[in-house]
Design an enzyme around this catalytic site. Structure first.
Site, PDB file in Angstrom:
ATOM      1  CG  ASP A  71      -1.753   1.202   1.353  1.00 26.07           C
ATOM      2  OD1 ASP A  71      -2.397   1.572   0.353  1.00 26.07           O
ATOM      3  OD2 ASP A  71      -1.760   1.814   2.437  1.00 26.07           O
TER       4      ASP A  71
ATOM      5  CG  ASP B  45      -1.488   7.654   0.558  1.00 28.84           C
ATOM      6  OD1 ASP B  45      -0.416   8.194   0.231  1.00 28.84           O
ATOM      7  OD2 ASP B  45      -2.504   7.655  -0.168  1.00 28.84           O
TER       8      ASP B  45
END
Length: 434
Positions: free
Chosen positions: A271, A273
């Site tokens: 991922d 953020d």
């Protein structure tokens, strides 16, 4: 297809390893660099090879002879005076006259590529030249390629990276935020480009990059059909002792051959953020992109391990109208630049621009939809698996939300790791690699 290998060069930067033989004859893991190259070419069915020799070239002739001992056919062109990286191409018998595409290599590079993919890409794009590009851990001192990004053809589409090179950044050129797309020094060339360039050249010593490829990209001659072929496969030049010893370790560990895309790959999906960079809500401004402590170190560990490092990120700001595609690309360029400054790189970035909720001022209705790519769905991971021949059952997903965790499970990953209770990306990567 014919392969031309530029096998001259004195190797002044690597003289501490060997200074009394041509650089391509320096042994690594018991064999000359050039022999490693020829073995890879043979595995790909590329057995018609011309070696351009110069400095101490008799060592190369005496070792390889006509190539029959290595299962290939070798011819030679010997420079009596230096002709640069392209001057000899105009003098090799039958190379330009044939009109056939040829592969051009430097003799000081260790690589293991699936050349059938490169050939298919080159022919699909009817390219004057196809330049192999890859991310590396030192993009700040490498030549970088910038490709044409077309805006969405219609609302709801993604931008299209045509792969056509529109800018060539030498390492001395001014740059700020950039995609880690390094020119690897492996090219597939159609002779029509050399013929077009010849009308503009009045010298015999010719530099391929500065005198032919870079002007062609700038539209000074030819059709402008110069393309970048992106690959995560292993490519490393032996220009310095440090790179020599690093490559020797990679050959011994099996990393070099493992990265060939004809083999099933393993990946660590990440991922973005809150996993790699600080979470600031919807990241829409360039100055909000800031790496988390230890993130670059973690990704460098992935790079060194043989796993691919691939970002899969939901970016609903596109659908909400908070950010547009060029702004998102610039944020990703900054991410790649920051990682590169710390010796780390990403093999690919996939993003989902969609969102189902409506009612935002300035929203883009065409991207307000239920899609297959938005996590927790597995679409981005499945696309990466298709692009890079990834074995999802031997791969991992790391993220900071339940959506990330579920996306890894839905893709069939070996394990999904959730960054909670203070666990960092570095912790998770260390856990995987242990």
């Amino acid at each position: 297809m014919r392969t031309v290998i530029m096998a001259g060069g004195k190797g002044t930067r690597i003289a501490s390893i060997a200074s009394d033989i041509p650089k391509p004859m320096i042994k690594i893991c018991g064999k000359p660099i050039l022999e490693h190259q020829i073995e890879c070419l043979k595995r790909n069915g590329l057995t018609d090879i011309t070696l351009v020799i110069g400095h101490l070239g008799h060592f190369i002739r005496e070792y390889f002879e006509d190539g029959s001992r290595f299962g290939v056919k070798i011819s030679y062109y010997e420079e009596t005076e230096p002709l640069g990286t392209a001057g000899a191409l105009y003098k090799i018998e039958g190379l330009i006259d044939s009109g056939d595409d040829f592969l051009l290599l430097c003799g000081d590079t260790i690589f293991d590529l699936d050349f059938s993919r490169l050939t298919a890409f080159h022919r699909e794009h009817d390219a004057d030249a196809t330049l192999v590009a890859h991310p590396n851990g030192h993009p700040y001192d490498s030549s970088l390629l910038v490709t044409e990004i077309l805006p969405p053809a219609k609302e709801g589409d993604f931008p299209q990276d045509t792969k056509r090179v529109i800018r060539w950044m030498n390492k001395e050129d001014e740059r700020l935020w950039y995609k880690n797309r390094v020119n690897a020094g492996i090219e597939m060339i159609n002779p029509r480009l050399l013929l077009a360039a010849k009308e503009h050249l009045s010298k015999e010593k010719i530099d391929l990059d500065r005198d032919i490829l870079k002007p062609a990209v700038a539209g000074l001659f030819g059709s402008g059909r110069v393309f970048a072929y992106d690959t995560p496969e292993y490519i490393k030049d032996m220009g310095t002792p440090d790179r020599y010893y690093a490559t020797e370790a990679d050959i011994k560990s099996g990393l070099v051959s493992q990265r060939n895309l004809s083999h099933r790959q393993k990946a660590v999906f990440l991922d973005r953020d809150g996993t790699i960079n600080k979470f600031v809500g919807f990241l829409t401004k360039l100055d909000g992109m800031e790496l988390l402590p230890g993130a670059a170190e973690a990704i460098k560990k992935i790079n060194d391990s043989g796993y691919l490092a691939i970002v899969v990120t939901n970016q609903p700001g596109i659908a909400r109208g908070d950010i547009d595609f060029p702004e998102l690309q610039e944020i990703h360029n900054k991410l790649e630049t920051l990682l590169g400054k710390e010796g780390a790189y990403l093999d690919a970035i996939y993003y989902c621009p969609h969102h189902t909720d409506r009612g935002f001022e300035g929203e883009r209705i065409a991207y307000k939809c239920s899609c297959d790519c938005r996590k927790p769905k597995a679409g981005m991971l499945l696309k990466a698996a298709e692009d890079f021949n990834i074995d999802l059952a031997q791969s991992y997903m790391i993220g900071d939300s339940q959506r990330d965790f579920e996306a890894g499970k839905n893709a069939g990953c070996r394990e999904s790791i959730l960054l909670d209770d203070g666990k960092t990306l570095l912790d998770a990567v260390s856990e995987i690699l242990s």
